[in-house]
Each structure stands twice: as structure tokens, then as C-alpha cells.
Design a protein around this motif. Sequence first.
Motif: not given
Length: 483
Positions: A418-426, A439-447
Motif C-alpha cells: 500500500q505504501a509503495a503503490r500509493r506513495t513514493r516510499m521506495r 518523509h516516511h513518517v508523513q507517509i505512515a500518518a497518511g496511511i
Amino acid sequence: MGGRWKSAPLFAEELASGLPCSLPLDDEGVDFTILCDFRQRLIDAHAESLVLEPILTVSRQRGCLKAGGKQRTDSSAVLAAVRTLNSLESVGESMRAALNDLAKQDPEWLLLHVAPDWFDRSVHRFEMTRFPKQESEQQALRKQVGEDVARLLDGLEQQEMPSALGQLPSVIRLRQVFDQHYERGQTGVRWRDGPAVTNEDRIVSPYDEHARSARKRELIWLGYKIHLTETCDQDPHMPHLIVQVHTVPATTPDSMAVEPILQDLREREVAPSALFVDQGYTSATSLVEQAKRGTEMMGPLQESTSWQAQAGEGYGLYDFEVDWHQQQVRCPQGHLSQRWAPFRDRHGTDKIEVCFPPQCCQACMAREHCTTGAKGRILKLLPQEAYEALEQRRKEQDTSAFQEEYALRANVEGTISQAARRTRMRRSPYRGERKTHLHHVQIAAGINVVRIIAHLQAQTQGTLSRPERRATPFARLKEVAQV
């Protein structure tokens, strides 16, 4: 910054009514640099947790998150926002980065020390240089680049030089990269035959000093590794939320992430009673240490890699009988060990070296199943608690009960997906570990926000039961065929 700020209720009311937001058409709005400044303020204050923690605090207050439950952790590769360079390109590009910063900081000093041919070699990106094909010409180029760097560093170390120039981050990195690949001798600088530092410490880009080059099976990447920890209790009234984000250089082993992850969870009072991980995280030491602190590490251990255990007919470690009180070991043929000596290995792990008499092993009928060396069999044991925990886990990890419970870990792959497909986590858009982590913390908060919204909608509609894992079309066809 142009425009005017409005309170959230007023802004929402105007949007709902269809009225304009009281801004003229030519209003400049919010300048984009305010976001950069806000990000830097969070990093400087070590306040990255302020992005994720308020969401988790509200979740705790609403009963959607609690300590002592079940959680699972997994990692994924993250590409850094820099180019991959070979060793010589790394030195040349580090030189160019330092020259650019020196030219900005003190151009007059640099003009007095720069060599005219440096402009030909360092104005453009070094990897754009056409490298010679002849080995002798390649050696000459490596020597020339080393001499250029040595001359610049020697000039920066002169007493009359302003001290601030020598402390520029790009200059410090240039020294480190130079020491990695060159050594000074009586005949000048010389390219090193082998690396001077380990891969964990080797700087591979002058623009991101924390990014590292790593390999995991067939995957090779330059950058970082992210560890995501989420809740996995099977209570339909509790959504699965990401509770911890851990970003490290790519070369950091997964086992090294266990302690900082759980320590952070304990400080925030959301530590789990069971943490589900794969075998990259587990070790005998972590099983013992984390169990003492209230967390059971649920994950398989790597099977023994010794040739004796792999052979099937050989005498593996657990074929020996250990007497911890007498500090002796008895081999399967009945011989007693001769030496028992505690030591610490290169990773800092406490171990015990046990040696058997060479004369007994050489005359033993089962020698070919135990050792092939001229000396006697040598065993390296963990301390008693870790040794027994290792033995117990290797026995139970093959049971159906353990595998059924361990199946909870598999769904963490869905979170990574989910994080890889919907965000630029990787693929980090920023340079540096701190910015990448934010950047990763912001992604986690969004998820988490997306999951909480979905949970509230399901609660409103009365469909809180957790959906079963969807089967593929071919798997559904198999069920039909079996009927």
C-alpha cells in the motif's frame, strides 16, 4: 508569503456553501518555501514524531489502539535521491562538490590555490568524463585525480587559511572519500588495492553521506531501508495502524532494528506483547532480551549453516550434550571437551569456545561426520539462556501451531505494498537520512488517516467484520474443481 489564513471551520463553511474563499483571482497564495521551512524546523527540533503521534494519541483515546497487543514489522528498500557512482567517480564528484562550495564561500582564496586544469576536470559532472580504455591510462587518471584532491586538502590545512573552509560539510566528506580510496606514501598518493573501510561506513555519494550501497539476494540498491511496525490484533473494532517508522542506511541488518523499534514503542507506552517478524530480525539474543522486557519475538530462526547440520548425517551443534554447571560438553561418541573459554566475537556477541582434544578426534571412528580439520572439533556456544532459547525456537517453528499463529505476519506485506503503490516510499525525494525519515513518517500518518476513515465508514454502515483475504481467479477455479 501572500494570501490570508482562515480558520478551518470558516474555510470549510465557505467551501460547503459554494462561495469563493475571499481570495482575489490574482492572489499568490502560500509560497512553497514555507513547506521547506516547516520541514527543516521539524528536523532541527527532532520533532518528526509530531506528524504521527497526534493521530495515535486520538486513536488511544478512542480505544482503537492499546499497549500489550500484537504487532508486526517488516522492511523495504528505499532508493536515495542520488546517482550511483563507481569508486573513481565518487572521488571526482566529491572534488567537484567541494570546489563548488569553496567557490561560493570564499572565491578569492580558491582562485589563489586552484590549478588551471581543474576547470577542465571539475566544472562538469565527473561521470560525464570519457574514461580511457587502456589500463595504463586509467591508472594515470586515478593518480591525477588523487593528486588534485591531495593538493586541495593540503591547501585547506595551511594555517593562514580561514578555518571555516576546512569545516565545510563537502570538504569533510572529500577527506573521508579520499581516505577510502587513496593512501599517501613516499612517492605521493597511491590508489588503494582494497577498501579501507567496511561497506557499512563507505560513503558512496558526496551529496548524501548516509546513503549506502546494499544487496539483498538479487536486489542491489543505493539508499536506505525503512521498517514499518503496525498493529495486527484481530479485533474488528480496532483498525490496523502504523505505530512506528524506523529509517536506517541500507547496510544496517534487520536484527539491529529490533531494539530501537521496541524501545521507542515502550517509551510511548504502545509496546506489544508479541512482535511478528521474519528470520532477518530474530536472533537468540533478541529472543531472551525482549522476553525479559515483556515482548515475545514471534519469528523463525535461520537454520544452522554448518556443513555438519546441512549434511543430515553429520553431528550438528545440538547433537552435543552441554553440561553448563561443569562447563563441559560431551560429544555423541562420549568424549569430553578439553577447553571452555568465553570470548566476544567481532559483532560484540558473548560466546563460549569449546575445544575437544585433537588426539581423540583424529582416532574417532565417526570423525568424517564431525570434523575434517587436523585439530579437534571446535564448538562456539551462546550463553545458556540464549542457547536454550535458540534450541527451543528451532524445535517449535516447524510445528503447525507455531505456523498457524505466525501467519499473522504475512499481511504486513499488504502495508508495504500500500505504501509503495500509493506513495513514493521506495524512492526518497530528499537527500539525507533525517529528511528521508520525515518523509516516511508523513507517509505512515497518511496511511493511518486513510485506514481510520475506512474504519469509521464501516462502523457507520455496520460492516466492521474483517474481510477475508481475496483469492486469485485461478485459486477460485481450484475450489470449483475440487467440488
